[in-house]
Design a protein around this motif. Structure first.
Motif, mmCIF file in Angstrom:
data_model
loop_
_atom_site.group_PDB
_atom_site.id
_atom_site.type_symbol
_atom_site.label_atom_id
_atom_site.label_comp_id
_atom_site.label_asym_id
_atom_site.label_seq_id
_atom_site.Cartn_x
_atom_site.Cartn_y
_atom_site.Cartn_z
ATOM 1 N N ALA A 1 -10.014 -1.427 6.919
ATOM 2 C CA ALA A 1 -11.219 -2.242 6.993
ATOM 3 C C ALA A 1 -11.321 -3.244 5.850
ATOM 4 N N ASN A 2 -10.634 -2.992 4.734
ATOM 5 C CA ASN A 2 -10.786 -3.833 3.549
ATOM 6 C C ASN A 2 -9.678 -4.862 3.389
ATOM 7 N N GLY A 3 -8.959 -5.122 4.430
ATOM 8 C CA GLY A 3 -7.920 -6.141 4.344
ATOM 9 C C GLY A 3 -6.580 -5.605 4.790
ATOM 10 N N THR A 4 -5.749 -6.505 5.195
ATOM 11 C CA THR A 4 -4.432 -6.142 5.687
ATOM 12 C C THR A 4 -3.425 -6.226 4.562
ATOM 13 N N TYR A 5 -2.612 -5.214 4.441
ATOM 14 C CA TYR A 5 -1.520 -5.233 3.489
ATOM 15 C C TYR A 5 -0.249 -5.653 4.211
ATOM 16 N N ASP A 6 0.742 -6.031 3.429
ATOM 17 C CA ASP A 6 1.999 -6.498 4.017
ATOM 18 C C ASP A 6 2.974 -5.358 4.274
ATOM 19 N N ILE A 7 2.946 -4.355 3.398
ATOM 20 C CA ILE A 7 3.882 -3.237 3.470
ATOM 21 C C ILE A 7 3.106 -1.945 3.257
ATOM 22 N N TYR A 8 3.383 -0.942 4.072
ATOM 23 C CA TYR A 8 2.812 0.394 3.899
ATOM 24 C C TYR A 8 3.948 1.384 3.638
ATOM 25 N N VAL A 9 3.822 2.143 2.554
ATOM 26 C CA VAL A 9 4.782 3.202 2.222
ATOM 27 C C VAL A 9 4.005 4.514 2.209
ATOM 28 N N LEU A 10 4.278 5.388 3.169
ATOM 29 C CA LEU A 10 3.477 6.597 3.367
ATOM 30 C C LEU A 10 4.365 7.826 3.257
ATOM 31 N N GLY A 11 4.035 8.683 2.303
ATOM 32 C CA GLY A 11 4.792 9.908 2.101
ATOM 33 C C GLY A 11 3.950 11.133 2.427
ATOM 34 N N PHE B 1 0.863 -1.182 0.000
ATOM 35 C CA PHE B 1 0.000 0.000 0.000
ATOM 36 C C PHE B 1 0.901 1.233 0.000
ATOM 37 N N ALA B 2 0.751 2.093 -1.017
ATOM 38 C CA ALA B 2 1.546 3.326 -1.106
ATOM 39 C C ALA B 2 0.603 4.514 -1.167
ATOM 40 N N SER B 3 0.964 5.585 -0.461
ATOM 41 C CA SER B 3 0.104 6.765 -0.467
ATOM 42 C C SER B 3 0.928 8.021 -0.238
ATOM 43 N N THR B 4 0.441 9.122 -0.826
ATOM 44 C CA THR B 4 1.064 10.429 -0.653
ATOM 45 C C THR B 4 0.006 11.425 -0.206
ATOM 46 N N TRP B 5 0.421 12.341 0.678
ATOM 47 C CA TRP B 5 -0.542 13.309 1.218
ATOM 48 C C TRP B 5 0.201 14.589 1.588
ATOM 49 N N ASN B 6 -0.142 15.671 0.928
ATOM 50 C CA ASN B 6 0.324 16.997 1.335
ATOM 51 C C ASN B 6 -0.657 17.513 2.378
ATOM 52 N N VAL B 7 -0.208 17.597 3.627
ATOM 53 C CA VAL B 7 -1.108 17.953 4.721
ATOM 54 C C VAL B 7 -1.135 19.458 4.980
ATOM 55 N N GLY B 8 -0.454 20.239 4.132
ATOM 56 C CA GLY B 8 -0.601 21.691 4.159
ATOM 57 C C GLY B 8 -0.140 22.374 5.427
ATOM 58 N N GLY B 9 0.802 21.789 6.148
ATOM 59 C CA GLY B 9 1.288 22.410 7.379
ATOM 60 C C GLY B 9 0.314 22.338 8.532
ATOM 61 N N VAL B 10 -0.726 21.517 8.409
ATOM 62 C CA VAL B 10 -1.742 21.392 9.457
ATOM 63 C C VAL B 10 -1.321 20.307 10.437
ATOM 64 N N ALA B 11 -1.180 20.659 11.698
ATOM 65 C CA ALA B 11 -0.849 19.659 12.717
ATOM 66 C C ALA B 11 -2.038 18.727 12.912
ATOM 67 N N PRO B 12 -1.804 17.415 13.000
ATOM 68 C CA PRO B 12 -2.933 16.485 13.106
ATOM 69 C C PRO B 12 -3.642 16.623 14.451
ATOM 70 N N PRO B 13 -4.954 16.742 14.451
ATOM 71 C CA PRO B 13 -5.679 16.776 15.731
ATOM 72 C C PRO B 13 -5.554 15.439 16.453
ATOM 73 N N ASP B 14 -5.696 15.486 17.775
ATOM 74 C CA ASP B 14 -5.512 14.282 18.578
ATOM 75 C C ASP B 14 -6.512 13.182 18.240
ATOM 76 N N ASP B 15 -7.699 13.565 17.765
ATOM 77 C CA ASP B 15 -8.721 12.553 17.491
ATOM 78 C C ASP B 15 -8.749 12.144 16.022
ATOM 79 N N LEU B 16 -7.729 12.489 15.248
ATOM 80 C CA LEU B 16 -7.709 12.144 13.828
ATOM 81 C C LEU B 16 -7.587 10.631 13.662
ATOM 82 N N ASP B 17 -8.513 10.035 12.925
ATOM 83 C CA ASP B 17 -8.515 8.602 12.669
ATOM 84 C C ASP B 17 -8.059 8.359 11.235
ATOM 85 N N LEU B 18 -6.953 7.638 11.059
ATOM 86 C CA LEU B 18 -6.386 7.403 9.739
ATOM 87 C C LEU B 18 -6.827 6.071 9.132
ATOM 88 N N ALA B 19 -7.762 5.377 9.781
ATOM 89 C CA ALA B 19 -8.149 4.038 9.322
ATOM 90 C C ALA B 19 -8.728 4.068 7.909
#
Length: 492
Positions: free
Chosen positions: A114-124, A90-108
């Motif tokens: 929910a749709n299955g487990t991947y073996d490797i996550y690459v997050l940029g 699983f690979a993903s890119t996200w420009n978060v715009g300098g916004v600090a993540p709120p404490d209750d942010l859910d990244l699921a």
């Protein structure tokens, strides 16, 4: 790019590098390791370049194949066959715009847990901190990056951050501690816990690249290292550029590159993006250590450049725009005429054209809306007619929508099965994600003693440390499979 155009782009960089050189990032990175492995890996950092095995106290533990290779002697060996394993990446890119993540942010949802487990996550990530002068010129602000890693860990391991939790665990980052909420089997309605570990995480100013694997795969990940290239202010600072990480999984080398290229939709800005891409591919380098695979007893040079690796994925805010007038671009976006828009997409041209900055790379079909630029917490594009200027604004900047956020790959052994975007409204970009089936070469008999002792997974000092740990546990001093985060200065 024509020779004259390239010279025009590069000469300020050449001058700036002479006058004002700020390092764009060290080779240090952070990762999760079991306590015993962390100690062995930290010791291994101080090996001489090219040494593949350490001597025990009696001086008799060595790899004869390495010694013979140094003397040019090839010993006859039984041919070892390898087999091909397949993993889901699983690979993903996200420009978060300098916004600090709120404490209750859910990244699921973003990580599709929910749709299955991947073996490797690459997050940029890009712009994990605002690109102000003090962030660009000063020391890297890793606290926010650590918080993103904490949220990733919580989502991948099916836990929920809780402000009232006092459980502490060494972080993925720096020397500070951070809250990490432990996985508890059978807690509430949670499904059985998964266990993902961070194998490498690196931040340069606002660019953060973090790689996670299933815990049972971690022992097959070897030789992680990082490379940072700054292409921003004066051609060398880290407000733009790339973080690259590499490692071996079994006998296959991987390289992942997270980029933030030059912005702008004016004439000439595309040339700056192409120049940044060329600089990243040429300047990013990794330690040229000898590498002996478990399926081949003779050593060979490790990949030194990005494109020398077996599997390469490049992702990020590449900032390429659509070469059409703004009004026409907006009209075509409203009509969802992706075909016409993609025919004028700058990056598609750089991939398909002979001599393009990304010629030879691959990208999957784009079937989703442009990912930039939105109003935060809104589905309205920036500068659209429906969005009225705020009180006090004399002029609302208008930026035509574009597919700035992209995922490319290079080489064989990668098959993309999904390419889409996620609908988070946290920033002015939408995250983009891709799913790959990845082929990996591995020894046919992973339990073979000969294969094990001839591979880099065998380290004499690590074996000695493991025996000591075992004796300590028998004495009642062990702490089970405790995990710690370690900081490494070079190639582990």
């Amino acid at each position: 790019m024509h020779g004259g155009d390239r010279l025009q782009v590069l000469w300020p960089r050449l001058v700036a590098n002479k006058l004002f050189r700020k390092p764009s990032g060290s080779n240090a990175f952070v990762a999760d390791f079991p306590a015993s492995a962390a100690a062995a890996a930290a010791a291994e950092e101080q090996e001489e370049e090219g040494v593949e095995a350490e001597l025990l106290d009696d001086g008799r533990c060595s790899l004869d194949a390495d010694a013979d290779a140094d003397r040019g002697i090839k010993r006859p060996r039984a041919q070892q066959r390898s087999k091909t394993l397949k993993y889901r990446l699983f690979a993903s890119t996200w420009n978060v715009g300098g916004v600090a993540p709120p404490d209750d942010l859910d990244l699921a949802d973003w990580l599709d847990t929910a749709n299955g487990t991947y073996d490797i996550y690459v997050l940029g990530f890009q712009e994990v901190v605002p690109l102000r002068a003090r962030n660009v010129l000063g020391a890297d602000k890793n606290r926010i990056g650590m918080r993103w890693n904490e949220l990733v860990r919580a989502a991948l391991n099916r836990t929920s951050p809780s402000a009232g939790s006092h459980d502490q665990q060494p972080p993925v980052g720096g020397g500070e501690k951070q809250k990490v909420h432990p996985v508890r089997d059978g807690a509430g309605d949670l499904q059985p816990a998964r266990d993902f570990r961070c194998v490498v995480s690196k931040q340069m100013v606002g660019v953060l690249l973090t790689v996670w694997v299933r815990a049972d795969l971690r022992r097959f990940v070897r030789r992680p290292s990082v490379s940072c290239v700054g292409c921003g202010v004066m051609g060398c600072l880290g407000n733009k550029g790339a973080v690259s990480v590499r490692f071996w999984l079994h006998d296959t080398s991987f390289c992942f590159v997270c980029c933030h290229l030059a912005s702008g939709g004016r004439e000439g800005d595309e040339a700056h993006r192409n120049s940044d891409a060329a600089e990243i591919l040429s300047r990013a380098t990794f330690p040229r250590r000898r590498h002996s695979s478990s399926s081949s007893p003779l050593t060979s040079s490790a990949p030194h450049k990005i494109l020398e690796h077996d599997r390469v994925i490049l992702l990020g805010d590449l900032n390429y725009r659509i070469s059409l007038p703004e009004a026409k671009t907006r009209l075509l976006v409203e009509r969802q005429d992706w075909k016409t828009l993609l025919e004028n997409d700058q990056l598609r041209g750089e991939v398909s054209d002979q001599g393009g900055a990304f010629h030879g790379w691959n990208e999957g079909p784009i079937t989703f809306s442009p990912t930039y630029k939105y109003h935060r917490n809104s589905d309205a594009y920036y500068g659209c007619a429906q969005q009225q200027p705020k009180k006090g604004d004399t002029k609302l900047k208008r930026r035509a929508p574009a597919w700035c956020d992209r995922i490319l790959w290079h080489g064989a052994g990668l098959k993309q099965s999904r390419y889409d975007r996620c609908e988070s409204r946290l920033s002015d970009h939408r995250p983009v994600r891709a799913l790959f089936a990845v082929e990996v070469d591995a020894p046919r008999n992973l339990n073979s003693l000969r294969s094990f002792f001839m591979s880099e997974r065998f380290d004499c000092r690590a074996a000695k440390s493991s025996v000591s740990d075992l004796l300590c546990r028998e004495d009642g001093d062990g702490d089970g499979d405790a995990t710690s985060s370690a900081r490494f200065d070079q190639d582990v």
